[in-house]
Design an enzyme around this catalytic site. Structure first.
Site, PDB file in Angstrom:
ATOM      1  N   ASP A  12      32.654 -52.670  77.573  1.00 48.83           N
ATOM      2  CA  ASP A  12      33.244 -53.034  76.278  1.00 48.83           C
ATOM      3  C   ASP A  12      32.243 -53.664  75.322  1.00 48.83           C
ATOM      4  O   ASP A  12      32.594 -54.518  74.506  1.00 48.83           O
ATOM      5  CB  ASP A  12      34.453 -53.985  76.481  1.00 48.83           C
ATOM      6  CG  ASP A  12      35.515 -53.351  77.356  1.00 48.83           C
ATOM      7  OD1 ASP A  12      35.662 -52.121  77.302  1.00 48.83           O
ATOM      8  OD2 ASP A  12      36.188 -54.090  78.094  1.00 48.83           O
ATOM      9  N   LYS A  15      29.966 -49.476  73.092  1.00 45.44           N
ATOM     10  CA  LYS A  15      29.221 -48.216  73.319  1.00 45.44           C
ATOM     11  C   LYS A  15      29.775 -47.087  72.457  1.00 45.44           C
ATOM     12  O   LYS A  15      29.028 -46.291  71.901  1.00 45.44           O
ATOM     13  CB  LYS A  15      29.310 -47.816  74.807  1.00 45.44           C
ATOM     14  CG  LYS A  15      28.701 -48.824  75.761  1.00 45.44           C
ATOM     15  CD  LYS A  15      28.909 -48.430  77.200  1.00 45.44           C
ATOM     16  CE  LYS A  15      30.342 -48.526  77.654  1.00 45.44           C
ATOM     17  NZ  LYS A  15      30.899 -49.892  77.697  1.00 45.44           N
ATOM     18  N   LYS A  17      31.237 -47.125  69.534  1.00 49.78           N
ATOM     19  CA  LYS A  17      30.772 -47.195  68.144  1.00 49.78           C
ATOM     20  C   LYS A  17      29.325 -46.707  68.032  1.00 49.78           C
ATOM     21  O   LYS A  17      28.980 -45.952  67.125  1.00 49.78           O
ATOM     22  CB  LYS A  17      30.893 -48.627  67.607  1.00 49.78           C
ATOM     23  CG  LYS A  17      30.081 -48.791  66.342  1.00 49.78           C
ATOM     24  CD  LYS A  17      30.312 -49.996  65.503  1.00 49.78           C
ATOM     25  CE  LYS A  17      29.295 -49.917  64.352  1.00 49.78           C
ATOM     26  NZ  LYS A  17      29.459 -50.913  63.332  1.00 49.78           N
ATOM     27  N   GLY A  39      37.386 -47.181  77.920  1.00 48.60           N
ATOM     28  CA  GLY A  39      38.110 -47.144  76.654  1.00 48.60           C
ATOM     29  C   GLY A  39      37.083 -47.374  75.570  1.00 48.60           C
ATOM     30  O   GLY A  39      36.565 -48.477  75.433  1.00 48.60           O
ATOM     31  N   HIS A  40      36.724 -46.311  74.862  1.00 47.68           N
ATOM     32  CA  HIS A  40      35.671 -46.401  73.853  1.00 47.68           C
ATOM     33  C   HIS A  40      36.303 -46.280  72.465  1.00 47.68           C
ATOM     34  O   HIS A  40      36.935 -45.271  72.161  1.00 47.68           O
ATOM     35  CB  HIS A  40      34.619 -45.315  74.092  1.00 47.68           C
ATOM     36  CG  HIS A  40      33.926 -45.463  75.428  1.00 47.68           C
ATOM     37  ND1 HIS A  40      33.102 -44.516  75.951  1.00 47.68           N
ATOM     38  CD2 HIS A  40      33.951 -46.479  76.330  1.00 47.68           C
ATOM     39  CE1 HIS A  40      32.644 -44.937  77.125  1.00 47.68           C
ATOM     40  NE2 HIS A  40      33.158 -46.114  77.374  1.00 47.68           N
ATOM     41  N   THR A 136      41.520 -51.025  86.586  1.00 48.32           N
ATOM     42  CA  THR A 136      42.305 -50.502  85.467  1.00 48.32           C
ATOM     43  C   THR A 136      43.502 -49.692  85.976  1.00 48.32           C
ATOM     44  O   THR A 136      44.295 -49.210  85.175  1.00 48.32           O
ATOM     45  CB  THR A 136      41.428 -49.578  84.584  1.00 48.32           C
ATOM     46  OG1 THR A 136      40.933 -48.525  85.427  1.00 48.32           O
ATOM     47  CG2 THR A 136      40.268 -50.330  83.973  1.00 48.32           C
ATOM     48  N   GLN A 231      31.573 -48.097  81.228  1.00 46.81           N
ATOM     49  CA  GLN A 231      31.449 -49.414  81.881  1.00 46.81           C
ATOM     50  C   GLN A 231      30.107 -50.080  81.515  1.00 46.81           C
ATOM     51  O   GLN A 231      29.619 -49.853  80.443  1.00 46.81           O
ATOM     52  CB  GLN A 231      31.610 -49.303  83.411  1.00 46.81           C
ATOM     53  CG  GLN A 231      33.040 -48.978  83.860  1.00 46.81           C
ATOM     54  CD  GLN A 231      33.378 -47.513  83.761  1.00 46.81           C
ATOM     55  OE1 GLN A 231      32.690 -46.676  84.308  1.00 46.81           O
ATOM     56  NE2 GLN A 231      34.457 -47.186  83.085  1.00 46.81           N
ATOM     57  N   ARG A 310      44.612 -55.767  78.516  1.00 49.58           N
ATOM     58  CA  ARG A 310      44.483 -57.112  79.097  1.00 49.58           C
ATOM     59  C   ARG A 310      43.564 -57.983  78.242  1.00 49.58           C
ATOM     60  O   ARG A 310      42.580 -57.480  77.689  1.00 49.58           O
ATOM     61  CB  ARG A 310      43.868 -57.028  80.506  1.00 49.58           C
ATOM     62  CG  ARG A 310      44.782 -56.424  81.531  1.00 49.58           C
ATOM     63  CD  ARG A 310      44.100 -56.332  82.876  1.00 49.58           C
ATOM     64  NE  ARG A 310      43.032 -55.328  82.882  1.00 49.58           N
ATOM     65  CZ  ARG A 310      42.234 -55.092  83.928  1.00 49.58           C
ATOM     66  NH1 ARG A 310      42.371 -55.794  85.029  1.00 49.58           N
ATOM     67  NH2 ARG A 310      41.313 -54.159  83.864  1.00 49.58           N
TER      68      ARG A 310
END
Ligand code: GDP
Ligand code: IMO
Ligand code: MG
Length: 432
Positions: A12, A15, A17, A39-40, A136, A231, A310
């Site tokens: 997070d 990456k 962007k 989740g990008h 996840t 990750q 989360r």
């Protein structure tokens, strides 16, 4: 030219962007590991897109996207993502290439992921030490377990319906034993799952190809290729805070095995680094702040997971683990994100080392329990106390922000070549 973009912390980092930004000058973007646990987030002209499996170059119509052999593919998540893009009017026809060697995430992988986590957290006691990893829930661990134990189901298996059903029947027979004996769960129906997956076969068939050959040909002909890590290094199964890690190799070495590329093909390694640290899920996090400052970082930085929603744990930048990440990945340049989140802080701290029982540590402890016990050593720098919004040139950054960047460069050993000041593609400073 092959450039690798890797998360240098616990994921997070932003990456998505950075990959989207660099895709403006790329022909191909390839994912090499992980799955829909990623989740990008990309924001273009205020519009937000979250990608889990499809590479973050997909919003550029001339960019081709590859999902390599090292990725574990959940066809349900993949089809949802393709549909989401189509709904936004983004055509992926002729632009998505999926390796026939990639492993599939099956419904039983997700079930086993959840069952293991539930059983592990039931063992938690009153101490802070957690047993569950805080995954996840996307079936990542069990899918890589099957891959390593050589019972995994791959995309190529879908080609032969009979072989696919036989393999599934054997696997599900084993899973059902586990479910009945250990977890007291309902039994799975192999035939139903086989039918469902054969339908996916028709849907994903147009995208399947020998991506290794495709990439080699592209590199030979001089195409510009970006390799997108999911990750981050500290979640790497070999180099991260084991066992609180994911089950793949996000570090740069993973790109070679995960795409069938020789390491010598990679010319440039860019680490994406958040201006502070976050972690989602359990496990050691030396610079975590349990106070108001941590809460402020979460609030200002909107630190909530892009995949699970989360709240992310927040703390000061850990430049000690960053130095390790730079070494392991071979990072030569850094894209520093979320600098704007620190705009309002009077003082900013950087962790320059760890003490354990009063002794300075030379290297990152390999054991999670030891890492839980280290005390971060901090250095304090002055905040810039002004908005970085709209700044497009490095020279125009406030002096205090430049000093913070310079200190990160000294401590990490890598040059900061990109500074990001908002979620939007446009708000980025490229340093000459
Ligand atoms: P990834 O998994 O590394 O792609 O990162 P995520 O998308 O999960 O999380 C990064 C979050 O920070 C996303 O919501 C981005 O839109 C956002 N973001 C990225 N760069 C910046 C930045 O420079 N400033 C701010 N405020 N947000 C950013
Ligand atoms: P991106 O690509 C942050 C974390 C989970 C958990 C651990 C293992 O968006 O940076 P898993 O489901 O992989 O078995 O979970 O890894 N994790 C991530 N944390 N960003 C991610 O991806 C992550 N993918 C997995 O929270 O602690
Ligand atoms: Mg993410």
């Amino acid at each position: 030219m092959v450039t690798l973009i890797v998360g240098a912390q616990w994921g997070d980092e932003g990456k998505g962007k950075i990959v989207d930004l660099l895709s403006q000058e790329a022909d191909i973007v390839a994912r090499y590991q992980g799955g829909a646990n990623a989740g990008h987030t990309l924001v273009i002209d205020g519009k937000k897109y979250v990608l889990h499996l499809i590479p973050s170059g997909i919003l550029h119509p001339n960019v081709q996207c590859v999902i390599g052999n090292g990725v574990v593919i959940d066809p349900v998540a993949l089809m949802d993502e393709i549909k989401m893009l189509e709904d936004y009017g983004i055509s992926i026809d002729g632009r998505l290439f999926i390796s026939h060697r990639a492993h599939l995430i099956m419904p039983y992988h997700k079930l086993l992921d959840a069952a293991r986590e539930k059983a592990a957290s039931a063992k938690d006691d009153s101490t802070n030490r957690k047993n569950a990893i805080g995954t996840t829930g996307r079936g990542i661990g069990p899918a890589y377990i099957d891959k390593a134990s050589r019972t995994g189901v791959r995309i190529v298996d879908l080609l032969d319906r009979k072989r696919f059903s036989d393999k599934l029947r054997t696997n599900i027979g084993e899973v059902n034993k586990l479910l009945a004996k250990i977890y007291d769960y309902e039994q799975l129906d192999a035939e139903k799952i086989a039918d469902e997956y054969c339908q996916f076969d028709t849907q994903i068939d147009p995208y399947i190809t020998d991506t290794t050959l495709f990439l080699h040909d592209a590199i030979q002909s001089g195409k510009r290729v970006l390799l997108e890590g999911a990750q981050g290094a500290m979640l790497d199964v070999d180099h991260g805070t084991y066992p609180f890690v994911t089950s793949s190799n996000p570090t740069s070495g993973g790109a070679a095995t995960g795409l069938g590329l020789p390491p010598t093909a990679i010319q440039r390694v860019m680490g994406v680094v958040k201006a502070y640290s976050t972690r989602v899920g359990n496990g050691p996090f030396p610079t975590e702040l349990h106070d108001e400052t941590g809460e402020n970082l979460r609030k200002i930085g909107h630190e909530f997971g892009a995949t699970t929603g989360r709240p992310r744990r927040c703390g000061w930048l850990d430049a000690f683990s960053l130095r390790y990440s730079v070494i392991v990945n071979g990072i030569t340049e850094i894209a520093l994100t979320k600098m704007d989140v620190l705009d309002s802080f009077d003082e900013i701290k950087i962790c320059t080392g760890y003490n354990l029982d009063g002794k300075a540590q030379k290297s990152l402890p390999a054991d999670a329990d030891t890492l839980e016990r280290v005390e971060p050593v901090y250095e304090t720098v002055k905040g810039w106390k002004t908005s970085l919004e709209g700044i497009r040139k490095y020279e125009d950054l406030p002096e205090a922000a430049k000093a913070y960047i310079a200190r990160i460069e000294q401590l990490s050993g890598a040059r900061v070549s990109i500074v990001s000041t908002s979620p939007d593609r446009a708000d980025t400073i490229i340093r000459g």
